[in-house]
Design an enzyme around this catalytic site. Structure first.
Site, PDB file in Angstrom:
ATOM      1  CG  PHE A   1      -0.414   0.584   2.787  1.00 50.52           C
ATOM      2  CD1 PHE A   1       0.312  -0.405   3.242  1.00 50.52           C
ATOM      3  CD2 PHE A   1      -0.290   1.704   3.288  1.00 50.52           C
ATOM      4  CE1 PHE A   1       1.408   0.238   4.343  1.00 50.52           C
ATOM      5  CE2 PHE A   1      -0.307   2.383   3.631  1.00 50.52           C
ATOM      6  CZ  PHE A   1       0.206   1.266   5.048  1.00 50.52           C
ATOM      7  CE  LYS A   2       4.860   0.918   4.786  1.00 51.51           C
ATOM      8  NZ  LYS A   2       5.017   0.341   4.954  1.00 51.51           N
ATOM      9  CG  ASP A   3       3.630   1.030  -4.795  1.00 52.72           C
ATOM     10  OD1 ASP A   3       4.996   1.474  -4.577  1.00 52.72           O
ATOM     11  OD2 ASP A   3       3.475  -0.219  -5.014  1.00 52.72           O
TER      12      ASP A   3
ATOM     13  CG  LEU B   1       5.859   6.582  -0.658  1.00 56.24           C
ATOM     14  CD1 LEU B   1       6.791   5.205   0.182  1.00 56.24           C
ATOM     15  CD2 LEU B   1       7.223   7.494  -0.033  1.00 56.24           C
TER      16      LEU B   1
END
Ligand SMILES: *Cc1c(COP(=O)(O)O)cnc(C)c1O
Length: 466
Positions: free
Chosen positions: A111-113, A116
């Site tokens: 989920f960090k995409d 970021l």
């Protein structure tokens, strides 16, 4: 919009400066001075919007005085176009009135995409406009590093240095970082552990003279407000798809640094009817101990099958405390001072009860994680990654009202963490199409000692800005 520090002593900043800042100068974290609030009519009007269109509605009030609408629109369109699923964050039903929201269709499968990919583009736009350069120095035990590198690989004005502990990240995780090649990408494998890497990041922020004033040092961990802001969007997307504003919705969130679930808390304060937020932790359960017993006490790190949630303290927790203490910065400064000295924190009973109106929590160990992967696969042939399995188990344990849709955030694709899947007696999944050749790709990284001088010399020799 103005942003203020949770410790009350740093100057208020606008979005642009918050984006480029790390911690506030008083050691606090930046939060909006006051949140935008949407009416039920506005929220109802967003039904059926694409993910990117919804993101524009929600993000605009946070950035409006820094980025013109057409530029922001282009940046958001570009950001979510790189996701491999047309719905960007699709919902899958796994039981009656129970769902997972798949947040793993971005380039690095976690989920960090969501944050970021946006952060990289916002940084490059802002730096270009100001004719400045930035250096990112980050430490990763896995998912953050690859997402940050993917997010910044096309940034002309950013050089990115990501340290990971040599031989202590999984093969998939390492390859996802070291096979992205570019002049501005530098993977550093440190002979030491994650804390050694983290300590060198902190030292670099504390004394930035090695940059000779030619570039800014930018933080990409979730202390950066822009990351939280981006994550608010998917709560609205899930809520609206399941009937908000006419119906309430509940979320269960696999939690480490309290960034992702804090975005849910923000969504609620912006008008989304969220009736319950479940903090799901692994054996590193400091947040569970706070929610269940009002004890936020530091203890040793345990290595688990859900490594992206292996933390000792949760950096975003201070943002919640700030609200629980009526946004009194002096009180938070004192509380955090005490915590840093004693490793323990307990808050006034009435403030804790207030948090309990919204938050529940559960702790799920490795054995229960594998059990849940196995159970959910048997029920619905749906394969959970270990972090998401913790979320699903906690959701089922803590659910208050079966008539309210419960959504667990699926924070990673199961292919990133095959070990618990195999332990659950299931076949490890295959890499998705765009990563099939991951293991054949050329890798580039520099092995280095745990030595701040060596790090700064490396940055000086490799950064394009210096
Ligand atoms: C980072 C991460 C988490 C924890 O998110 P926080 O915002 O730190 O609470 C959970 N699951 C996965 C897969 C992650 O990469």
């Amino acid at each position: 919009m103005k942003y203020i520090s949770t410790r009350g002593q740093a100057p208020a900043l606008n979005f642009e400066d918050v984006l480029l800042a790390g911690l506030a100068s008083d050691g606090g974290l930046y939060v909006p001075e006051c949140l935008p609030r949407f009416t039920p009519e506005q929220i109802a009007g967003w039904a059926g919007l694409s993910y990117a269109e919804l993101a524009k509605r929600i993000i605009t009030p946070f950035v409006a005085d820094s980025i013109p609408a057409d530029e922001l629109g282009r940046i958001i369109d570009d950001t979510y176009a790189v996701f491999s699923h047309n719905a960007v964050a699709p919902l899958t039903q796994i039981d009656s009135n129970e769902w997972v929201m798949e947040l793993f269709h971005g380039p690095t499968l976690a989920f960090k995409d969501f944050a970021l990919q946006l952060l990289g583009r916002l940084l490059d736009y802002t730096l270009e406009k100001r004719n400045e350069r930035a250096v990112i120095v980050g430490a990763t035990s896995g998912d953050t590093g690859s997402a940050a590198i993917e997010g910044c690989k096309r940034c002309d004005n950013v050089d990115i240095f990501i340290m990971h502990p040599l031989n202590r990240v999984s093969e998939v995780q390492r390859k996802q970082m070291t096979t992205i090649l570019g002049d501005n990408i530098h993977n550093l494998a440190v002979e030491g552990n994650f804390d050694d890497c983290q300590a060198m990041v902190k030292e670099s922020f504390a004394d930035q003279s090695f940059l000779e004033g030619k570039a800014r040092l930018v933080a990409v961990n979730s202390i950066n407000w822009a990351r939280i802001m981006a994550q608010v969007v998917y709560y609205f997307a899930a809520g609206i798809a399941l009937g908000a504003p006419h119906r309430s919705v509940a979320f269960s969130v696999p939690t480490g640094n309290f960034g992702d679930i804090f975005a849910g808390y923000i969504a609620r304060n912006m008008g989304l009817p969220i009736s319950q937020l479940v903090v799901a932790t692994n054996s590193n359960d400091i947040l569970h101990r706070f929610i269940s017993e009002n004890h936020y006490d530091k203890s040793g790190l345990e290595h688990t099958l859900s490594p992206s949630m292996d933390i000792m303290v949760s950096s975003n927790f201070e943002r919640l405390l700030f609200d629980l203490y009526g946004r009194n910065g002096a009180a938070i400064a004192e509380l955090m001072d005490n915590f840093n000295r004693s490793g323990q924190l307990t808050i006034d009973e009435h403030r804790w009860s207030f948090a309990r109106e919204l938050f529940d929590s559960a702790r799920v160990d490795d054995e229960e994680t594998c059990e849940t992967i196995k159970q959910v696969f048997a029920e619905s042939e749906y394969l959970l990654d270990p972090h998401t399995a913790i979320g699903v188990r906690a959701a089922r344990q803590c659910r208050r009202d079966a008539s309210v849709p419960m959504v667990t955030l699926a924070t990673a694709h199961p292919v990133k963490f095959p070990e618990p899947v195999v332990k659950a007696g299931l076949e490890a999944p295959e890499l998705p199409f765009h990563l099939r050749d991951l293991f054949d790709r050329e890798e580039r990284m520099t092995v280095m000692k745990r030595d701040i001088k060596e790090l700064h010399a490396l940055i000086r020799s490799k950064s394009r800005a210096l």
